[in-house]
Design an enzyme around this catalytic site. Structure first.
Site, mmCIF file in Angstrom:
data_model
loop_
_atom_site.group_PDB
_atom_site.id
_atom_site.type_symbol
_atom_site.label_atom_id
_atom_site.label_comp_id
_atom_site.label_asym_id
_atom_site.label_seq_id
_atom_site.Cartn_x
_atom_site.Cartn_y
_atom_site.Cartn_z
ATOM 1 N N LYS A 203 0.675 -1.254 0.088
ATOM 2 C CA LYS A 203 0.052 0.156 0.007
ATOM 3 C C LYS A 203 0.944 1.243 0.036
ATOM 4 C CE LYS A 203 -2.071 1.878 3.521
ATOM 5 N NZ LYS A 203 -2.740 2.361 4.678
ATOM 6 N N ASP B 239 -7.014 0.884 1.065
ATOM 7 C CA ASP B 239 -6.954 0.908 2.683
ATOM 8 C C ASP B 239 -8.232 0.518 2.934
ATOM 9 O OD1 ASP B 239 -8.443 2.967 2.107
ATOM 10 O OD2 ASP B 239 -7.391 4.454 3.321
#
Length: 220
Positions: A130, A148
């Protein structure tokens, strides 16, 4: 966070175009809410944001980046120096060690420059997929999708990008979101999840895509 039920199909292409056209109209050039001045400070900010809010990270890094905005300067601060700046952030001791470790690798192996490769980025301490995708998108302009909890929720509720885990949602965004919206897709989705499609009580009354969203538990 994962789904046990069978995944529904993603929204059709025409609905995807309509949704992202509206999101783009409302916010033509979305950006990350993390403060940074260059690719290195972005790597640090995103790495620090794990289990912390952007507001809290920005509060801590404002002073940190004022004195250390390059890997070399960060190394001069050392673990204790970094710790003093970020102790208001969760897991600050481990994060301080990671910041120094990744700074050392950037100095010794990359001449102080942040690489624009996902594989290279994820090899740095404290940098996961991420984080790497945020850096690739925000610092280098690659259409990388940093998923997320907000994007996971929005992707599944709206069926823009259904998936049982963040990796599936990332692939679903890449597969289903029209190409012309890919560069900003994760920004639009995270902001939509943060401020409108919230976890406990989505603000459907002010949602610009309410009529296109199949979420059954809409709020008034």
């Amino acid at each position: 966070m994962a789904l046990s039920r069978r995944l529904p199909p993603a929204l059709p292409f025409s609905d995807q175009v309509a949704i992202f056209s509206r999101l783009a109209e409302g916010n033509p050039a979305p950006e990350t809410e993390l403060l940074f001045v260059n690719p290195f400070t972005l790597v640090v900010a995103v790495a620090l944001s794990a289990q912390a809010t952007d507001v809290g990270v920005n509060r801590a890094t404002r002073g940190l980046f004022a004195v250390a905005d390059t890997p070399a300067k960060m190394l001069e601060l050392g673990v204790e120096g970094v710790t003093e700046h970020i102790r208001t952030i969760g897991l600050f001791r481990q994060k301080a060690r990671n910041v120094i470790a990744l700074s050392r690798i950037l100095v010794e192996e990359y001449d102080g420059q942040v690489p624009d490769s996902r594989a290279a980025l994820t090899s740095l301490p404290g940098v996961g997929r991420k984080t790497a995708n945020v850096v690739l998108s925000c610092a280098f302009g690659h259409p990388a999708q940093a998923v997320d909890t907000h994007i996971f929720r929005v992707g599944n509720r709206t069926r823009i990008a259904p998936g049982r885990d963040v990796d599936e949602v990332e692939r679903a965004i890449e597969d289903n979101v029209p190409a012309r919206f890919q560069a900003h897709a994760h920004h639009w989705l995270i902001l939509h999840g943060r401020y409108i499609c919230q976890a406990r009580k989505p603000r459907c009354g002010i949602c610009p895509i309410r009529d296109l969203c199949p979420y059954e538990e809409k709020t008034a």
